[in-house]
Design a protein around this motif. Structure first.
Motif, short mmCIF file in Angstrom:
data_model
loop_
_atom_site.label_atom_id
_atom_site.label_comp_id
_atom_site.label_asym_id
_atom_site.label_seq_id
_atom_site.Cartn_x
_atom_site.Cartn_y
_atom_site.Cartn_z
N UNK A 75 0.85 -1.18 0.00
CA UNK A 75 0.00 0.00 0.00
C UNK A 75 0.89 1.24 0.00
N UNK A 76 0.72 2.08 -1.01
CA UNK A 76 1.58 3.26 -1.17
C UNK A 76 0.74 4.49 -1.45
N UNK A 77 1.25 5.64 -1.01
CA UNK A 77 0.62 6.89 -1.46
C UNK A 77 0.89 7.07 -2.95
N UNK A 159 -1.39 17.72 -0.36
CA UNK A 159 -2.83 17.47 -0.31
C UNK A 159 -3.08 16.14 0.39
N UNK A 160 -4.31 15.91 0.77
CA UNK A 160 -4.65 14.67 1.47
C UNK A 160 -5.99 14.15 0.96
N UNK A 161 -6.10 12.84 0.89
CA UNK A 161 -7.33 12.18 0.48
C UNK A 161 -7.52 10.95 1.35
N UNK A 162 -8.75 10.71 1.78
CA UNK A 162 -9.03 9.58 2.66
C UNK A 162 -8.69 8.25 1.97
N UNK A 163 -8.04 7.36 2.68
CA UNK A 163 -7.66 6.06 2.14
C UNK A 163 -8.87 5.13 2.09
N UNK A 164 -8.93 4.28 1.06
CA UNK A 164 -9.96 3.24 1.06
C UNK A 164 -9.36 1.93 1.56
N UNK A 165 -10.21 1.04 1.99
CA UNK A 165 -9.74 -0.16 2.70
C UNK A 165 -9.71 -1.43 1.87
N UNK A 180 3.66 -1.09 3.96
CA UNK A 180 3.39 0.31 3.62
C UNK A 180 4.59 0.96 2.95
N UNK A 181 4.31 1.87 2.03
CA UNK A 181 5.36 2.59 1.31
C UNK A 181 4.98 4.07 1.29
N UNK A 182 5.96 4.93 1.53
CA UNK A 182 5.75 6.38 1.47
C UNK A 182 6.85 7.01 0.63
N UNK A 183 6.50 8.03 -0.15
CA UNK A 183 7.48 8.69 -1.01
C UNK A 183 7.00 10.11 -1.33
N UNK A 184 7.92 10.91 -1.87
CA UNK A 184 7.61 12.29 -2.25
C UNK A 184 7.85 12.52 -3.74
N UNK A 185 7.65 11.50 -4.57
CA UNK A 185 8.02 11.56 -5.98
C UNK A 185 7.33 12.69 -6.73
N UNK A 220 -5.93 -0.59 8.38
CA UNK A 220 -5.88 0.62 7.57
C UNK A 220 -5.46 1.83 8.39
N UNK A 221 -5.98 1.94 9.60
CA UNK A 221 -5.62 3.07 10.48
C UNK A 221 -4.11 3.06 10.73
N UNK A 222 -3.56 1.88 11.04
CA UNK A 222 -2.12 1.78 11.29
C UNK A 222 -1.31 2.09 10.03
N UNK A 223 -1.78 1.58 8.89
CA UNK A 223 -1.07 1.81 7.63
C UNK A 223 -1.06 3.29 7.26
N UNK A 224 -2.22 3.93 7.34
CA UNK A 224 -2.31 5.34 6.98
C UNK A 224 -1.47 6.20 7.92
N UNK A 225 -1.51 5.88 9.20
CA UNK A 225 -0.72 6.65 10.17
C UNK A 225 0.77 6.54 9.87
N UNK A 226 1.22 5.33 9.50
CA UNK A 226 2.65 5.14 9.19
C UNK A 226 3.03 5.92 7.94
#
Length: 252
Positions: A75-77, A159-165, A180-185, A220-226
């Protein structure tokens, strides 16, 4: 200068698509799936390297050692095209959830079809959700990892958008971990503009999040928070505050 760099990048981008389409697409259908991924992902390797060279971008990738053996749900942004290319390379073979319109792009879309994606009609969200759950489970059983962007669409930096599960539902049903994966590409490869910018793309792969015995909402809560915590660390654009998790979206 950024304009010139971007023009040079796109010349190489489309030439690579043409060359790879002519050379790789004809034999690809006759290869086993894993060999097919290795062949077609040569295009991804080139694009990642060419973007760095042509546009003056540096990469800081951390946490790849956190990827476990066996299939997982990644799961990545989602900010731009860069992560859709790079994340094919970190744990192949990986099945991507994407919009079905991409399959109609000459050469590029034809190659995508050969990689067993889950192609969704976003105009029919209920049907799309069912398709993700059914086909996502099948892909995991086949030994493929599944890549999902829980925001459902590209979201600009800051910007932010609510994650779906949907991704956590698949993972919980299969009893497999979420990575989980996070990046600023999007700060170097803007999602809605073609001019690229020099800078540093930071991507962080998190430790697997256990799903056994847990609800998709909790995971999902844990993933989004991370993800959001890591984005606050790697982003040069300030992040807006998170909204309370009163309700999570079920479909993109």
């Amino acid at each position: 200068m950024n304009l010139i760099r971007s023009i040079i990048f796109y010349i190489g981008y489309f030439l690579a698509m043409l060359v790879c389409g002519v050379l790789f697409l004809p034999p690809a259908p006759f290869l086993p799936l894993r060999s097919r991924y290795r062949l077609l992902n040569l295009y991804n390797h080139f694009i990642i390297a060419w973007f760095r060279i042509a546009c003056g971008v540096r990469y800081e990738i951390s946490g790849r050692e956190n990827l476990p053996a066996g299939p997982v749900v990644i799961l990545s942004n989602h900010q731009c095209e860069w992560e859709t290319v790079y994340l094919q390379l970190i744990k192949p073979p990986v099945c991507t959830v994407l919009k079905k319109e991409l399959l109609n792009i000459p050469l590029f879309g034809w190659g995508l079809r050969l990689l067993h994606p889950i192609a969704l009609d976003r105009s029919k969200p209920a049907r799309a959700m069912k398709q993700v759950l059914v086909q996502g489970g099948q892909r995991l059983q086949e030994g493929l990892s599944v890549l999902i962007f829980p925001e459902g669409t590209r979201v600009d930096p800051g910007q932010r958008r609510r994650y779906n599960k949907s991704g956590t539902v698949i993972a919980c049903r299969a009893g497999l971990p979420v990575v989980p994966v996070a990046h600023n590409a999007g700060e170097c490869w803007p999602g809605r503009h073609w001019i690229k910018k020099p800078g540093t793309i930071s991507l962080v792969v998190g430790e697997p999040i256990v799903t056994e015995g847990r609800s998709p909402e909790d995971v999902l809560v844990e993933t989004e928070a991370w993800i959001e915590a890591r984005l606050s660390e790697v982003s040069r654009v300030p992040r807006p505050p998170m909204e309370p998790h009163s309700r999570t979206r079920v479909a993109s």
